[in-house]
Design a protein around this motif. Structure first.
Motif: not given
Length: 322
Positions: A33-46
């Motif tokens: 709730a406080c924010g933080g980056s989304s992990s909808a994709e990993d560092s490789g774009g997957r």
């Protein structure tokens, strides 16, 4: 509250979100709730996919291929009913690009999914609606808690045709979550559904000519398989694999074994075989593994290989001639 003894002598209370799990969930929700980056994709774009336990994880990996990074919440070899999420795991559910789970099986997962940000959630129980397989009166009395919840038997993946239906739902949702690779998800889904159809035919052919149609299992995980292939399971325990059978239940099993000429009592790979061994010894029967494939330990095959092992063990126990 009754304490259940797990294999190896450890104890665990009945499956339910513990205070620790609830604290982890609250903490994770606060962080997201406080924010933080989304992990909808990993560092490789997957596409980042979270799957609740092995059958869901297997579908996600087979359909997603190289385009997804799948995180399983239940470790290999762990009984999924016992899962208690860590704060990190709850956070991964909150931020996943897609979630694949089976509602009603793991309460802590259900709660985390209910608070998830993801717009792409596949519930296997919605894709292939659960059936409450009616056991005989003795079994229902001993396992009344599971039946009272009304959630039905969760083991839909043990019927390849139902598993294929869930696979189609997963493929469709991945295509929505990651349209750039929709064609690949469609192809992978079609390939998997074709393999499941072939497996279904193997079971149909392999179980033809069985001398008898009844088998005894340690718990009632095989209702869909039995229904689909014209068999009948008699379970020592009900849907709950740790429920202790009553004397009346054991008497029912004894009568059924004599009536149907049963040769084998099946036990599972993730639950202590002590009870199955005891029943088998009393009846002077053999024992063998019939795996519900809730979790596979590393290096011990995959869904298809274990299903084929199950078929081989059923053919032996049922006296098939084909």
């Amino acid at each position: 509250m009754k304490i259940r003894r797990r294999p190896g002598g450890s104890t665990r209370r009945p499956t339910a979100p513990t205070a620790l799990a609830a604290t982890a969930l609250t903490a994770a929700l606060t962080l997201t709730a406080c924010g933080g980056s989304s992990s909808a994709e990993d560092s490789g774009g997957r596409l980042s996919v979270v799957a609740s336990f092995y059958p869901m994880e297997y579908l996600a990996a087979q359909i997603g291929g190289d385009h997804v990074k799948v995180t399983g919440l239940t470790a290999p070899g762990v009984e999924p009913h016992d899962l208690e999420l860590t704060a990190k795991q709850v956070g991964s559910v909150q931020k996943a690009g897609a979630v694949v789970y089976l509602k009603g099986l793991q309460p802590t997962v259900d709660k985390a999914v209910g608070q998830s940000r993801s717009k792409h959630v596949v519930d296997a129980a919605a894709a292939s609606p659960l059936v409450d397989h009616h056991l005989d009166e003795g079994a229902e009395e001993q396992d009344g808690h599971a039946h009272a919840e009304g959630t039905g038997d969760p083991h839909v993946w043990l019927d390849p045709t139902r598993y294929a239906t869930v696979a189609k739902a997963v493929g469709a949702e991945f295509a929505k979550a990651d349209p750039a690779h929709a064609a690949d998800y469609e192809k992978n889904t079609a390939d998997l559904v074709g393999r499941l159809a072939a497996l279904d035919e193997e079971f149909r052919t392999g179980l033809q000519g069985a001398k008898q149609k009844v088998f005894v299992t340690s718990h009632a995980a095989f209702g869909y398989l039995a229904d689909h292939y014209g068999l009948e399971q008699i379970a020592i325990s009900g849907v709950d694999p740790e429920a202790e059978p009553t004397p009346a239940r054991l008497a029912t099993i004894h009568r059924a074994a004599e009536q149907h000429g049963i040769t084998t009592v099946f036990f599972e790979s993730l639950v202590s075989p002590a009870l199955a061994n005891s029943v088998a010894n009393d009846l002077k029967l053999k024992t063998a593994v019939l795996d519900p494939i809730e979790g596979i330990k590393g290096g011990k095959g995959d869904y298809f290989s274990v299903m084929r092992q199950n078929l081989a063990h059923l053919r032996t126990a049922l006296g098939t001639t084909s």
